[in-house]
Design a protein around this motif. Structure first.
Motif, PDB file in Angstrom:
ATOM      1  N   LEU A   8      41.433  45.336  28.259  1.00 53.55           N
ATOM      2  CA  LEU A   8      41.407  46.718  28.746  1.00 53.55           C
ATOM      3  C   LEU A   8      40.748  47.688  27.762  1.00 53.55           C
ATOM      4  O   LEU A   8      40.692  48.890  28.039  1.00 53.55           O
ATOM      5  N   ALA A   9      40.245  47.186  26.653  1.00 54.29           N
ATOM      6  CA  ALA A   9      39.824  48.072  25.560  1.00 54.29           C
ATOM      7  C   ALA A   9      38.872  49.168  26.024  1.00 54.29           C
ATOM      8  O   ALA A   9      39.141  50.363  25.845  1.00 54.29           O
ATOM      9  N   LEU A  10      37.747  48.810  26.613  1.00 54.73           N
ATOM     10  CA  LEU A  10      36.779  49.803  27.094  1.00 54.73           C
ATOM     11  C   LEU A  10      36.562  49.583  28.580  1.00 54.73           C
ATOM     12  O   LEU A  10      35.797  48.728  29.007  1.00 54.73           O
ATOM     13  N   TYR A  11      37.243  50.342  29.369  1.00 48.82           N
ATOM     14  CA  TYR A  11      37.350  50.207  30.813  1.00 48.82           C
ATOM     15  C   TYR A  11      36.431  51.252  31.443  1.00 48.82           C
ATOM     16  O   TYR A  11      36.670  52.446  31.346  1.00 48.82           O
ATOM     17  N   LEU A  12      35.374  50.797  32.081  1.00 48.96           N
ATOM     18  CA  LEU A  12      34.407  51.695  32.709  1.00 48.96           C
ATOM     19  C   LEU A  12      34.766  51.920  34.171  1.00 48.96           C
ATOM     20  O   LEU A  12      34.921  50.971  34.935  1.00 48.96           O
ATOM     21  N   VAL A  13      34.898  53.178  34.547  1.00 43.74           N
ATOM     22  CA  VAL A  13      35.061  53.554  35.946  1.00 43.74           C
ATOM     23  C   VAL A  13      33.733  54.125  36.416  1.00 43.74           C
ATOM     24  O   VAL A  13      33.215  55.070  35.820  1.00 43.74           O
ATOM     25  N   THR A  14      33.174  53.545  37.446  1.00 45.87           N
ATOM     26  CA  THR A  14      31.846  53.964  37.885  1.00 45.87           C
ATOM     27  C   THR A  14      31.914  55.284  38.643  1.00 45.87           C
ATOM     28  O   THR A  14      32.945  55.661  39.187  1.00 45.87           O
ATOM     29  N   GLY A  15      30.763  55.937  38.694  1.00 47.11           N
ATOM     30  CA  GLY A  15      30.647  57.199  39.430  1.00 47.11           C
ATOM     31  C   GLY A  15      29.184  57.521  39.583  1.00 47.11           C
ATOM     32  O   GLY A  15      28.590  58.174  38.719  1.00 47.11           O
ATOM     33  N   LEU A  39      35.774  45.937  31.065  1.00 47.96           N
ATOM     34  CA  LEU A  39      36.325  45.912  32.422  1.00 47.96           C
ATOM     35  C   LEU A  39      35.641  47.018  33.219  1.00 47.96           C
ATOM     36  O   LEU A  39      35.378  48.097  32.676  1.00 47.96           O
ATOM     37  N   VAL A  40      35.349  46.742  34.482  1.00 50.26           N
ATOM     38  CA  VAL A  40      34.656  47.719  35.330  1.00 50.26           C
ATOM     39  C   VAL A  40      35.458  47.951  36.598  1.00 50.26           C
ATOM     40  O   VAL A  40      35.916  47.007  37.241  1.00 50.26           O
ATOM     41  N   GLN A  41      35.633  49.203  36.950  1.00 49.53           N
ATOM     42  CA  GLN A  41      36.220  49.572  38.241  1.00 49.53           C
ATOM     43  C   GLN A  41      35.159  50.263  39.082  1.00 49.53           C
ATOM     44  O   GLN A  41      34.572  51.252  38.645  1.00 49.53           O
TER      45      GLN A  41
END
Length: 526
Positions: A8-15, A39-41
């Motif tokens: 979970l260290a660097l969790y990217l949420v796209t937009g 991790l990517v959401q």
């Protein structure tokens, strides 16, 4: 077989709506993965189902090349159809129990949590992680709840302690506040810290997402790899002899280096604070304009924020931000914080915006921050009986605020969240002059600047906001003023408070290592 834990260290949420002009989403995504995203959401609030599915499928394909899992925001059907690793649910989405029935057994399920009750429900439902926030104000999404603030995370983390449910913080997190976010977000017993952060605009909105992600990853890795304890680096055993010896070394460093002590203080005691700083052989600068703070933080050795008259809150917020960025110590003196609702709100805003290195206050002020009714404030003074267990109060507040706490009074108590010391120097005339506590803050700031100078910077990022033994620095500042007060009160030219103040400044000027060594009264309570 238990599923392997997700990083979970660097969790990217796209937009996609945040992409800079001319930047392709898939190009930006791949660059961010190369920079260290773990991790990517995929978050698509405006796309129809067909478009959402296309974006999800292509995102999964790209992320698979880097062995990075993909989660889908809200939509279980898109998750199943795209082959994503799991979903992230909101509080108004499908319950975790139903999602578990529909998804593969090894699917990752995370959920947003903005308060203790939501976190408890998520934990009991078996969520793999909770997304805690919003931590800071953000324009990446419309907030339906108030900003939680860094210091609001601790109680949620406490709920997760002892469970397999992990945590990330989300909302307005950037490289400029990342260390503050991770360092300040801690359970009251310091047993649980964040497992990572979720970032949107800092990466998606960048023209160089690889570099943006790499910078964030460096900061996160450094923090996660460092000690999760208080911001202080111990340089020796915590015995009275060792502590006084450390104080003397810092005292000599002040005399040799003349560090600049930037002070934002009340207009009642500004002259006394400048004079006491000079008497220690440090160099005061009294500046409050927000526009100056970025430059001043580069040259200042330490910052003192004393909000006795709270006329410069914007400058206080800006100064603390820039001193945190430059990894310089900050002493916060919340004068009269318990007297009015405005002062309480101002202190909360300040402590949520930047990380204090030392908080110094009298019993009423510390009691207000701690949330105790044992000792109250009347203006800037304390009223009521002393705390029944002052060592417990300063220790727990230090752990909660992730800093050193000093509580002044007949005896002074100092804690870094692990050790608690009681100092018993000082003369009763200190109570009869204006600004004795404020001057103590200036002295502590000078010793903090010396502690940072005495601790060399590491070659690589070490995940800390400040380096140096700040416990010894806090002790040193208090001892310098209180021991000087004893010498001042004994002078034949001192007849009361009017003659005591100039004599006090004289005796701080005339302090020597020998005086500190011979007079210091320190007890190690814990």
């Amino acid at each position: 077989m238990p599923k392997p834990p997700v990083d979970l260290a660097l969790y990217l949420v796209t937009g996609r709506g945040l992409l800079p002009p001319g930047k392709d989403y898939y190009e930006s995504l791949e660059e961010s993965l190369q920079g260290g995203v773990t991790l990517v959401q995929v978050r698509e609030k405006k796309a129809d189902t067909a478009e959402f599915l296309e974006v999800a499928v292509r995102t999964v394909g790209i992320c698979n090349k880097y062995n990075v899992p993909v989660l889908i925001n809200d939509r279980i059907d898109i998750c199943l159809a795209s082959g994503a690793a799991g979903v992230h649910l909101g509080q108004t989405d499908m319950p975790i129990s139903i999602a578990r029935q529909l998804l593969p057994k090894d699917a990752i399920i995370g959920i947003s949590a903005g308060n203790v009750d939501e976190a408890r429900v998520a934990r009991d439902a078996g969520a793999d992680y909770v997304g805690i926030g919003a931590l800071w104000w953000t324009e990446s999404k419309q907030l339906v709840k108030d900003v939680l603030g860094v210091r609001g995370v601790g109680a949620i983390l406490d709920v997760l302690a002892g469970s397999p449910t992990r945590s990330v913080a989300i909302g307005g997190i950037k490289s400029t506040n990342l260390l503050r976010s991770m360092h300040g977000a801690v359970g009251p017993d310091s047993s649980r810290t964040l497992d990572g952060v979720a970032v949107i605009s800092e990466i998606v909105g960048s023209t160089t997402p690889k570099a943006a992600a790499a910078n964030l990853k460096k900061l996160i890795t450094a923090f996660l790899g460092s000690s999760p304890s208080i911001i202080t680096i111990a340089s020796g055993p915590r015995t009275p002899e060792a502590l006084v010896s450390g104080v003397v070394k810092l005292f000599q460093t002040i005399r040799e280096e003349t560090p600049i002590i930037h002070q934002i203080t009340n207009n009642v005691t500004i002259n006394s604070l400048a004079n006491i700083t000079i008497a220690l052989r440090a160099s005061p600068i009294m500046a409050t304009t927000p526009a100056e703070m970025e430059d001043l933080a580069k040259i200042g050795g330490a910052l003192l924020v004393n909000f006795g008259t709270i006329t410069d809150k914007a400058g206080m917020l800006a100064a603390g931000h820039h001193y945190n960025r430059n990894k310089k110590p900050i002493v916060f003196d919340p004068v009269g914080v318990g007297a009015t609702a405005y002062r309480k709100a101002a202190a909360k805003e300040i402590l949520n915006t930047w990380q204090a290195t030392v908080i110094k206050g009298n019993g009423g002020e510390i009691g207000s921050l701690y949330g105790s009714s044992e000792v109250a404030s009347r203006g800037v003074d304390s009223v009521g009986q002393a705390f029944s267990d002052p060592a417990k109060v300063v220790r727990e507040l230090a752990r909660r605020e992730r800093c050193v706490v000093v509580m002044t009074g007949k005896h002074d108590y100092v804690s870094d969240g692990e050790h608690v010391l009681r100092l018993s120097n000082g003369h009763e005339l200190l109570e009869n002059i204006t600004g004795a506590g404020c001057m103590a803050g200036s002295c502590v700031a000078a010793f903090c600047a010396a502690a940072r100078l005495a601790q060399p910077e590491p070659k690589d990022e070490d995940g800390r906001l400040v380096r140096g033994d700040m416990l010894v620095a806090a002790i040193g500042g208090i001892l310098a003023l209180s021991i000087a007060s004893e010498f001042a009160a004994a002078r034949t030219d001192v007849h009361g408070s009017g003659t005591f103040l100039p004599a006090l400044i004289d005796e701080v000027y005339n302090l020597t290592p020998e005086k500190l060594l011979s007079k210091a009264k320190i007890e190690v309570l814990q």
